[in-house]
Design a protein around this motif. Structure first.
Motif, PDB file in Angstrom:
ATOM      1  N   GLN A   8      92.850 -52.624   5.096  1.00  0.00           N
ATOM      2  CA  GLN A   8      93.837 -53.147   3.919  1.00  0.00           C
ATOM      3  C   GLN A   8      93.788 -52.122   2.899  1.00  0.00           C
ATOM      4  N   PHE A   9      92.480 -51.916   2.686  1.00  0.00           N
ATOM      5  CA  PHE A   9      92.346 -50.917   1.255  1.00  0.00           C
ATOM      6  C   PHE A   9      92.732 -49.519   1.487  1.00  0.00           C
ATOM      7  N   ALA A  10      92.847 -48.848   2.869  1.00  0.00           N
ATOM      8  CA  ALA A  10      93.640 -47.625   2.914  1.00  0.00           C
ATOM      9  C   ALA A  10      95.034 -47.928   2.849  1.00  0.00           C
ATOM     10  N   GLY A  11      95.598 -49.245   2.806  1.00  0.00           N
ATOM     11  CA  GLY A  11      96.927 -49.127   2.674  1.00  0.00           C
ATOM     12  C   GLY A  11      97.770 -49.555   4.146  1.00  0.00           C
ATOM     13  N   ALA A  12      97.085 -49.900   4.919  1.00  0.00           N
ATOM     14  CA  ALA A  12      97.759 -50.216   6.176  1.00  0.00           C
ATOM     15  C   ALA A  12      98.021 -51.726   6.153  1.00  0.00           C
ATOM     16  N   SER A  13      99.161 -51.989   6.479  1.00  0.00           N
ATOM     17  CA  SER A  13      99.623 -53.322   6.569  1.00  0.00           C
ATOM     18  C   SER A  13      99.238 -54.018   7.985  1.00  0.00           C
ATOM     19  N   PRO A  14      99.223 -55.071   7.832  1.00  0.00           N
ATOM     20  CA  PRO A  14      98.847 -56.291   9.102  1.00  0.00           C
ATOM     21  C   PRO A  14      99.788 -56.085  10.046  1.00  0.00           C
ATOM     22  N   GLN A  15      99.679 -56.142  11.224  1.00  0.00           N
ATOM     23  CA  GLN A  15     100.511 -56.200  12.415  1.00  0.00           C
ATOM     24  C   GLN A  15     101.192 -57.418  12.328  1.00  0.00           C
ATOM     25  N   PRO A  16     102.685 -57.348  12.586  1.00  0.00           N
ATOM     26  CA  PRO A  16     103.575 -58.551  12.239  1.00  0.00           C
ATOM     27  C   PRO A  16     103.029 -59.290  13.759  1.00  0.00           C
ATOM     28  N   THR A  17     103.377 -60.868  13.501  1.00  0.00           N
ATOM     29  CA  THR A  17     103.223 -61.726  14.668  1.00  0.00           C
ATOM     30  C   THR A  17     104.333 -61.337  15.566  1.00  0.00           C
ATOM     31  N   ILE A  18     104.141 -61.872  16.840  1.00  0.00           N
ATOM     32  CA  ILE A  18     105.202 -61.952  17.635  1.00  0.00           C
ATOM     33  C   ILE A  18     106.367 -62.701  17.106  1.00  0.00           C
ATOM     34  N   SER A  19     106.343 -63.939  16.565  1.00  0.00           N
ATOM     35  CA  SER A  19     107.445 -64.742  16.193  1.00  0.00           C
ATOM     36  C   SER A  19     107.961 -64.156  14.982  1.00  0.00           C
ATOM     37  N   GLN A  20     107.232 -63.218  13.854  1.00  0.00           N
ATOM     38  CA  GLN A  20     108.004 -62.626  12.892  1.00  0.00           C
ATOM     39  C   GLN A  20     109.098 -61.547  13.438  1.00  0.00           C
ATOM     40  N   VAL A  21     108.280 -60.904  14.451  1.00  0.00           N
ATOM     41  CA  VAL A  21     109.013 -59.815  14.965  1.00  0.00           C
ATOM     42  C   VAL A  21     110.268 -60.390  15.548  1.00  0.00           C
ATOM     43  N   GLN A  22     110.167 -61.419  16.455  1.00  0.00           N
ATOM     44  CA  GLN A  22     111.264 -61.870  17.216  1.00  0.00           C
ATOM     45  C   GLN A  22     112.186 -62.588  15.997  1.00  0.00           C
ATOM     46  N   ALA A  23     111.953 -63.164  15.037  1.00  0.00           N
ATOM     47  CA  ALA A  23     112.580 -63.464  13.905  1.00  0.00           C
ATOM     48  C   ALA A  23     113.626 -62.511  13.271  1.00  0.00           C
ATOM     49  N   LYS A  24     112.950 -61.463  13.137  1.00  0.00           N
ATOM     50  CA  LYS A  24     113.642 -60.289  12.416  1.00  0.00           C
ATOM     51  C   LYS A  24     114.481 -59.469  13.440  1.00  0.00           C
ATOM     52  N   ILE A  25     113.994 -59.578  14.616  1.00  0.00           N
ATOM     53  CA  ILE A  25     115.148 -58.970  15.507  1.00  0.00           C
ATOM     54  C   ILE A  25     116.404 -59.828  15.709  1.00  0.00           C
ATOM     55  N   ASN A  26     116.183 -61.030  15.853  1.00  0.00           N
ATOM     56  CA  ASN A  26     117.219 -62.070  15.970  1.00  0.00           C
ATOM     57  C   ASN A  26     118.187 -61.922  14.770  1.00  0.00           C
ATOM     58  N   GLN A  27     117.686 -61.591  13.481  1.00  0.00           N
ATOM     59  CA  GLN A  27     118.321 -61.688  12.433  1.00  0.00           C
ATOM     60  C   GLN A  27     119.172 -60.396  12.608  1.00  0.00           C
ATOM     61  N   LEU A  28     118.679 -59.128  12.984  1.00  0.00           N
ATOM     62  CA  LEU A  28     119.045 -57.910  12.941  1.00  0.00           C
ATOM     63  C   LEU A  28     120.278 -58.188  14.178  1.00  0.00           C
ATOM     64  N   GLN A  29     120.036 -58.730  15.195  1.00  0.00           N
ATOM     65  CA  GLN A  29     120.712 -58.634  16.226  1.00  0.00           C
ATOM     66  C   GLN A  29     122.260 -59.470  15.885  1.00  0.00           C
ATOM     67  N   GLY A  30     121.844 -60.600  15.079  1.00  0.00           N
ATOM     68  CA  GLY A  30     123.258 -60.997  14.567  1.00  0.00           C
ATOM     69  C   GLY A  30     124.055 -60.298  13.627  1.00  0.00           C
ATOM     70  N   GLN A  31     123.480 -59.498  12.819  1.00  0.00           N
ATOM     71  CA  GLN A  31     124.147 -58.557  11.801  1.00  0.00           C
ATOM     72  C   GLN A  31     124.585 -57.663  12.598  1.00  0.00           C
ATOM     73  N   PHE A  32     124.133 -57.052  13.774  1.00  0.00           N
ATOM     74  CA  PHE A  32     124.665 -56.115  14.877  1.00  0.00           C
ATOM     75  C   PHE A  32     125.868 -56.447  15.310  1.00  0.00           C
TER      76      PHE A  32
END
Length: 181
Positions: free
Chosen positions: A5-29
């Motif tokens: 975290q100190f080096a600037g790396a962001s934590p891995q997204p959870t599967i549900s976060q990724v799935q929600a973002k992909i679903n949102q992008l798929q709707g836009q697509f």
């Protein structure tokens, strides 16, 4: 994890976060693809209309030129009789808008041949009108083409975002999402 975290790396997204973002992008697509298809359909219709308008321009221009020749003959005869020179320049013009602008001269000169002059002026007006419609249709085609290109670019951007999100996942997370999809 504190060092990451100190080096600037962001934590891995959870599967549900990724799935929600992909679903949102798929709707836009999906919406962007629908808009692209609609623009493509409108573009095809506009191009067909432009083909019709171009035929009208050709036919109206031929009628205008025929009527113009008749009025030129009248003007030549009038010129011979009265020595009027201003009419010669007007009648040799291929610009129907200029002819319409000087319609009063034509009407005065032709006198008894007013019907032929009226046909000529009507043909000039029709030609100007169809030329304006042609320009409007061409502008509409350009706008549809631009809109379609923007939509296509948006679609490609959405796909890139989806791929980038999937690339951030671990192999295990990717396998889980693939199994769900």
């Amino acid at each position: 994890t504190g060092v990451a975290q100190f080096a600037g790396a962001s934590p891995q997204p959870t599967i549900s976060q990724v799935q929600a973002k992909i679903n949102q992008l798929q709707g836009q697509f999906d919406k962007a693809v629908q808009q692209y298809d609609e623009a493509s359909s409108q573009l095809a219709a506009a191009k067909a209309r432009l083909g019709q308008v171009n035929k009208e321009v050709t036919a109206d221009n031929a009628r205008y030129q025929d009527a113009r020749k008749g009025v030129v003959e009248i003007a030549a005869a009038t010129y011979m009789d009265s020595g009027q020179t201003s009419l010669a320049g007007l009648l040799t013009s291929n610009d129907p808008a200029r002819v319409l602008g000087a319609a009063s001269i034509l009407t005065q000169v032709t006198g008894a041949r007013n019907q032929q002059t009226q046909v000529f002026l009507a043909d000039a007006q029709q030609l100007v009108s169809v030329q304006q419609e042609q320009q409007h249709t061409e502008l509409g085609i350009q706008q549809l083409t631009d809109s379609r290109a923007k939509t296509k670019s948006h679609i490609q951007n959405l796909l890139s975002q989806q791929k980038a999100i999937l690339a951030t996942l671990t192999a295990k997370q990717q396998a889980t999402i693939a199994a769900q999809g």
